[in-house]
Design a protein around this motif. Structure first.
Motif, PDB file in Angstrom:
ATOM      1  N   GLN A   1       0.815  -1.221   0.000  1.00 57.16           N
ATOM      2  CA  GLN A   1       0.000   0.000   0.000  1.00 57.16           C
ATOM      3  C   GLN A   1       0.847   1.269   0.000  1.00 57.16           C
ATOM      4  O   GLN A   1       0.530   2.227  -0.715  1.00 57.16           O
ATOM      5  CB  GLN A   1      -0.950   0.008   1.206  1.00 57.16           C
ATOM      6  CG  GLN A   1      -2.064  -1.023   1.139  1.00 57.16           C
ATOM      7  CD  GLN A   1      -1.620  -2.426   1.512  1.00 57.16           C
ATOM      8  OE1 GLN A   1      -0.502  -2.652   2.008  1.00 57.16           O
ATOM      9  NE2 GLN A   1      -2.481  -3.399   1.292  1.00 57.16           N
ATOM     10  N   VAL A   2       1.921   1.287   0.770  1.00 58.48           N
ATOM     11  CA  VAL A   2       2.756   2.487   0.819  1.00 58.48           C
ATOM     12  C   VAL A   2       3.572   2.623  -0.469  1.00 58.48           C
ATOM     13  O   VAL A   2       3.722   3.729  -1.001  1.00 58.48           O
ATOM     14  CB  VAL A   2       3.673   2.474   2.059  1.00 58.48           C
ATOM     15  CG1 VAL A   2       4.637   3.656   2.032  1.00 58.48           C
ATOM     16  CG2 VAL A   2       2.822   2.532   3.326  1.00 58.48           C
ATOM     17  N   VAL A   3       4.088   1.502  -0.983  1.00 57.96           N
ATOM     18  CA  VAL A   3       4.790   1.555  -2.265  1.00 57.96           C
ATOM     19  C   VAL A   3       3.828   2.033  -3.354  1.00 57.96           C
ATOM     20  O   VAL A   3       4.186   2.844  -4.214  1.00 57.96           O
ATOM     21  CB  VAL A   3       5.387   0.177  -2.618  1.00 57.96           C
ATOM     22  CG1 VAL A   3       5.911   0.161  -4.046  1.00 57.96           C
ATOM     23  CG2 VAL A   3       6.506  -0.181  -1.653  1.00 57.96           C
ATOM     24  N   GLY A   4       2.591   1.558  -3.305  1.00 56.91           N
ATOM     25  CA  GLY A   4       1.595   1.992  -4.273  1.00 56.91           C
ATOM     26  C   GLY A   4       1.242   3.456  -4.141  1.00 56.91           C
ATOM     27  O   GLY A   4       1.127   4.177  -5.144  1.00 56.91           O
ATOM     28  N   LEU A   5       1.081   3.924  -2.900  1.00 55.77           N
ATOM     29  CA  LEU A   5       0.769   5.332  -2.679  1.00 55.77           C
ATOM     30  C   LEU A   5       1.905   6.222  -3.149  1.00 55.77           C
ATOM     31  O   LEU A   5       1.676   7.260  -3.794  1.00 55.77           O
ATOM     32  CB  LEU A   5       0.490   5.573  -1.187  1.00 55.77           C
ATOM     33  CG  LEU A   5       0.184   7.005  -0.767  1.00 55.77           C
ATOM     34  CD1 LEU A   5      -1.052   7.536  -1.494  1.00 55.77           C
ATOM     35  CD2 LEU A   5      -0.001   7.085   0.749  1.00 55.77           C
ATOM     36  N   ALA A   6       3.132   5.838  -2.851  1.00 59.50           N
ATOM     37  CA  ALA A   6       4.288   6.610  -3.317  1.00 59.50           C
ATOM     38  C   ALA A   6       4.311   6.671  -4.842  1.00 59.50           C
ATOM     39  O   ALA A   6       4.629   7.712  -5.434  1.00 59.50           O
ATOM     40  CB  ALA A   6       5.581   6.002  -2.783  1.00 59.50           C
ATOM     41  N   HIS A   7       3.974   5.559  -5.480  1.00 58.93           N
ATOM     42  CA  HIS A   7       3.937   5.532  -6.941  1.00 58.93           C
ATOM     43  C   HIS A   7       2.890   6.517  -7.477  1.00 58.93           C
ATOM     44  O   HIS A   7       3.155   7.244  -8.449  1.00 58.93           O
ATOM     45  CB  HIS A   7       3.616   4.117  -7.412  1.00 58.93           C
ATOM     46  CG  HIS A   7       3.387   3.998  -8.884  1.00 58.93           C
ATOM     47  ND1 HIS A   7       4.408   4.064  -9.811  1.00 58.93           N
ATOM     48  CD2 HIS A   7       2.228   3.830  -9.611  1.00 58.93           C
ATOM     49  CE1 HIS A   7       3.905   3.936 -11.032  1.00 58.93           C
ATOM     50  NE2 HIS A   7       2.595   3.797 -10.941  1.00 58.93           N
ATOM     51  N   LEU A   8       1.740   6.569  -6.857  1.00 59.78           N
ATOM     52  CA  LEU A   8       0.691   7.497  -7.290  1.00 59.78           C
ATOM     53  C   LEU A   8       1.160   8.944  -7.185  1.00 59.78           C
ATOM     54  O   LEU A   8       0.905   9.765  -8.077  1.00 59.78           O
ATOM     55  CB  LEU A   8      -0.570   7.298  -6.450  1.00 59.78           C
ATOM     56  CG  LEU A   8      -1.345   6.001  -6.648  1.00 59.78           C
ATOM     57  CD1 LEU A   8      -2.486   5.906  -5.637  1.00 59.78           C
ATOM     58  CD2 LEU A   8      -1.885   5.894  -8.068  1.00 59.78           C
TER      59      LEU A   8
END
Length: 348
Positions: A297-304
């Motif tokens: 989730q955090v890796v995904g949020l950072a990507h966004l």
């Protein structure tokens, strides 16, 4: 719970080099039919780099991006799923030692793949309990490359990736505001996620876990299917509650940060009950790096944020679950795009 005056000041990630799934098939690590069926295109492989060292890298990046002084940190929580180092060793204090010389508490949380997101609620409570507490650091990291463990055949629906992530939470305004976070558990089904009765006492930090056998058994176990369904019901309930506590309707959610999966059908099973589409998720991005345990989730949020896939005013729903029994959902609002995002200076 509602989280007044709680912000994300910085995000940090460490994603190791990605191994192509086709290469894994050629090497005999990944079944060709599974590759075709599940949709994964690769996974991140850290090699000899330890999970705590990856966490240090992610934490340093998060702190630099936040601009937070090390002495402002009041708490550190580290989440993980797999072994971090020597048995009975304190990985969280190793990480803390490389970030600050303050004598603040550091805890390790093990809630399956929900460990990092679940820790955000704990950190929020800790900060709100005392006015003088300014900031908290939450990290997560895993390296699943243990001898005899095949990351390409460890799950019935995916592959495991290595990596780390970090979040700096503050009471001072940051680039994103945490509007709500809610957690729960389905403790009544924990027995269905045990492969055996309690084993004899052993030395902590033993050998590699044989996930292949247990995964095959779980697929065939009707009781486990019911347990997974129970967790899915709770995840939907908590997601709707998180949006309600954030005073938002589902139509106001822009994107979703979720567990990484290679299959559209799996992502639909997570998002459809909430009223969201897979286009709002991170299917293609997640397919490239594998299921990164506590970090998705955090890796995904950072990507966004880094790719400017979200803008000021957008709302992101975070959905996490782990171990068959632990669930946390949260809602954040992007206040502005930070300087470290790809393509320009801070806006908003």
């Amino acid at each position: 719970m509602k989280t007044p005056d709680l912000y994300i000041a910085g995000l940090g990630v460490y994603v190791p080099p990605v191994m192509d799934a086709r290469k894994a098939v050629e090497l005999g690590l990944y079944d060709a039919e599974d590759h075709e069926h599940h949709g994964w295109t690769g996974t991140a492989v850290a090699g000899d780099m330890t999970a705590p060292d990856m966490a240090v890298q992610a934490a340093r990046q998060a702190r630099e991006r936040a601009g937070t002084h090390p002495h402002d940190l009041a708490l550190h929580i580290h989440a993980c799923l797999y072994r971090q180092g020597p048995g009975a060793w304190s990985a969280q204090h190793y990480i803390l030692r490389h970030l600050t010389d303050r004598d603040i508490p550091a805890y390790r949380i093990e809630q399956g793949c929900n460990g990092l997101i679940g820790s955000i609620e704990l950190a929020a409570c800790y900060l709100q309990a005392v006015p003088e507490r300014k900031a908290a650091l939450v990290t997560g990291a895993d390296n699943v490359g243990a001898p005899g463990f095949n990351r390409w055949a460890s799950l019935d629906n995916g592959v495991l990736g290595d990596g780390a992530s970090a979040v700096v939470l503050t009471k001072e305004p940051g680039f994103a505001r945490v509007l709500s976070v809610v957690s729960g558990s389905t403790a009544e089904v924990e027995e269905h996620f045990r492969d055996e009765e309690f084993p004899p006492v052993t030395v902590p930090g033993g050998g590699a876990v044989d996930e292949n056998r247990s995964a095959a058994e779980r697929v065939q176990d009707e009781a486990v299917s019911e347990a997974v369904g129970r967790q899915a019901e709770l995840r939907t309930e908590l997601a709707l509650r998180a949006m309600a506590e954030a005073d938002l309707d589902v139509s106001e959610i822009t994107r979703v940060a979720h567990i990484f999966t290679g299959r559209k059908s799996h992502l639909r099973s997570i998002l459809d009950p909430v009223g969201l589409s897979i286009d709002q998720g991170l299917l293609e991005f997640g397919r490239k790096v594998g299921h990164m345990t506590v970090n998705d989730q955090v890796v995904g949020l950072a990507h966004l944020v880094e790719t400017r896939a979200v803008s000021a005013g957008d709302h992101v729903l975070i959905m996490a679950h782990g171990g068959g029994v632990s669930v946390t959902c949260a809602v954040i609002r992007v206040e502005y795009i930070p300087r470290w995002a790809d393509g320009g200076d801070r806006t908003g």
